[in-house]
Scaffold this active site. Structure first.
Site, PDB file in Angstrom:
ATOM      1  N   GLY A  77     116.752 -78.872 -56.399  1.00  0.00           N
ATOM      2  CA  GLY A  77     116.409 -79.948 -57.305  1.00  0.00           C
ATOM      3  C   GLY A  77     117.096 -81.241 -56.878  1.00  0.00           C
ATOM      4  N   THR A  81     119.852 -87.277 -50.797  1.00  0.00           N
ATOM      5  CA  THR A  81     121.291 -87.454 -50.608  1.00  0.00           C
ATOM      6  C   THR A  81     121.596 -87.419 -49.120  1.00  0.00           C
ATOM      7  OG1 THR A  81     123.490 -86.838 -51.422  1.00  0.00           O
ATOM      8  CG2 THR A  81     122.036 -85.034 -50.726  1.00  0.00           C
ATOM      9  N   HIS A  83     124.509 -86.124 -46.118  1.00  0.00           N
ATOM     10  CA  HIS A  83     125.651 -85.285 -45.751  1.00  0.00           C
ATOM     11  C   HIS A  83     126.208 -85.749 -44.414  1.00  0.00           C
ATOM     12  CE1 HIS A  83     124.656 -82.621 -49.001  1.00  0.00           C
ATOM     13  NE2 HIS A  83     123.507 -82.242 -48.455  1.00  0.00           N
ATOM     14  N   ALA A 143     127.661 -84.938 -55.532  1.00  0.00           N
ATOM     15  CA  ALA A 143     126.259 -84.730 -55.888  1.00  0.00           C
ATOM     16  C   ALA A 143     125.986 -83.231 -55.973  1.00  0.00           C
ATOM     17  CB  ALA A 143     125.346 -85.369 -54.846  1.00  0.00           C
ATOM     18  N   ILE A 144     125.103 -82.865 -56.895  1.00  0.00           N
ATOM     19  CA  ILE A 144     124.752 -81.456 -57.099  1.00  0.00           C
ATOM     20  C   ILE A 144     123.245 -81.291 -57.031  1.00  0.00           C
ATOM     21  CG2 ILE A 144     124.817 -79.516 -58.727  1.00  0.00           C
ATOM     22  CD1 ILE A 144     127.352 -80.697 -59.921  1.00  0.00           C
ATOM     23  N   PHE A 157     126.802 -78.132 -54.135  1.00  0.00           N
ATOM     24  CA  PHE A 157     127.294 -79.499 -54.340  1.00  0.00           C
ATOM     25  C   PHE A 157     128.001 -80.028 -53.103  1.00  0.00           C
ATOM     26  CE2 PHE A 157     130.876 -76.924 -55.989  1.00  0.00           C
ATOM     27  CZ  PHE A 157     131.977 -77.524 -55.383  1.00  0.00           C
ATOM     28  N   ALA A 158     128.085 -81.362 -53.050  1.00  0.00           N
ATOM     29  CA  ALA A 158     128.740 -82.050 -51.940  1.00  0.00           C
ATOM     30  C   ALA A 158     129.791 -82.994 -52.514  1.00  0.00           C
ATOM     31  CB  ALA A 158     127.716 -82.840 -51.126  1.00  0.00           C
ATOM     32  N   CYS A 174     120.577 -90.138 -54.846  1.00  0.00           N
ATOM     33  CA  CYS A 174     120.155 -89.384 -56.027  1.00  0.00           C
ATOM     34  C   CYS A 174     119.141 -90.152 -56.870  1.00  0.00           C
ATOM     35  CB  CYS A 174     121.359 -88.969 -56.884  1.00  0.00           C
ATOM     36  SG  CYS A 174     122.574 -87.990 -55.968  1.00  0.00           S
TER      37      CYS A 174
END
Length: 213
Positions: A77, A81, A83, A143-144, A157-158, A174
């Site tokens: 979801g 985002t 990484h 963020a999740i 999550f990050a 997001c």
């Protein structure tokens, strides 16, 4: 001693694609055999953008046709985002039959892990009503985005520890306009990502009431 055991895999730097495929493999194994132990994967990724299953390309500030980096649309979801190295990405592979079959509960638990970890470094963080993730002031620090299949979780999550945030400038993180992103190192220059990983594992065990091996 808690009854539920979670096996830790501190993988380190791994490509997003390999980590994604590994999660899918672990989930399928647990769908086939629900008695398998849960897993907690800790990774870092080389620079990569990921989009949630229903996310819009409007949150990208670059032209996909001329983009030469890595970008993936996944089954998690959430919106887009970024990484990169210096960011701890946590992928819990949990069978929620053994916890609570409640996605809101699970998301709040993940947020609670992050909030308690940050508190260990004297950082006061908070949730924002109606949104998922963790903030320090107006800046998002974690963020999740999750996927749950027959109550087996993947993605996660990050947490921005000591990463270069420039990659976030190419997106609307997001999908939330007018908000910024931040890192632990912005508030604590002496932060050590290895120590943060250890703290994260400890707090995860406490919040989810599990033993980690």
């Amino acid at each position: 001693m808690f009854d539920r055991i979670v096996e830790l895999e501190n993988i380190g730097l791994i490509s997003y694609k390999k980590a994604w495929e590994y999660q899918q493999k672990l989930v399928q194994e647990r769908l086939d055999n629900p008695d398998l132990p849960d897993k907690l994967l800790l990774v870092e990724h080389p620079a990569v953008y990921t989009l949630g299953t229903g996310s819009t390309l409007d949150n990208l500030k670059f032209d996909l046709n001329s983009f030469s980096g890595e970008i993936y649309r996944t089954e998690r979801g959430g919106e887009v985002t970024f990484h990169c190295e210096g960011q701890i990405v946590v992928y819990p592979i949990l069978n929620l039959h053994y916890y609570q079959k409640d996605l809101h509960w699970y998301l709040r638990q993940l947020e609670e892990v992050i909030i308690q970890v940050l508190a260990e470094y004297n950082l006061k963080s908070h949730r924002v009503e109606g949104l998922t993730g963790v903030w320090i002031g107006d800046a998002k620090i974690a963020a999740i985005g999750i996927k749950v299949k027959r109550w087996i979780t993947m993605h996660g999550f990050a947490l921005n520890v000591c990463c270069d945030l420039s990659g976030f400038e190419k997106i609307i993180p997001c999908g939330i306009k007018g908000k910024f992103v931040t890192t632990i190192s912005h508030h604590n220059r002496n932060i050590n990502i290895i120590e943060v990983k250890k703290m994260l594992v400890k707090i995860f065990a406490e919040v989810f009431s599990v033993s980690i091996k």
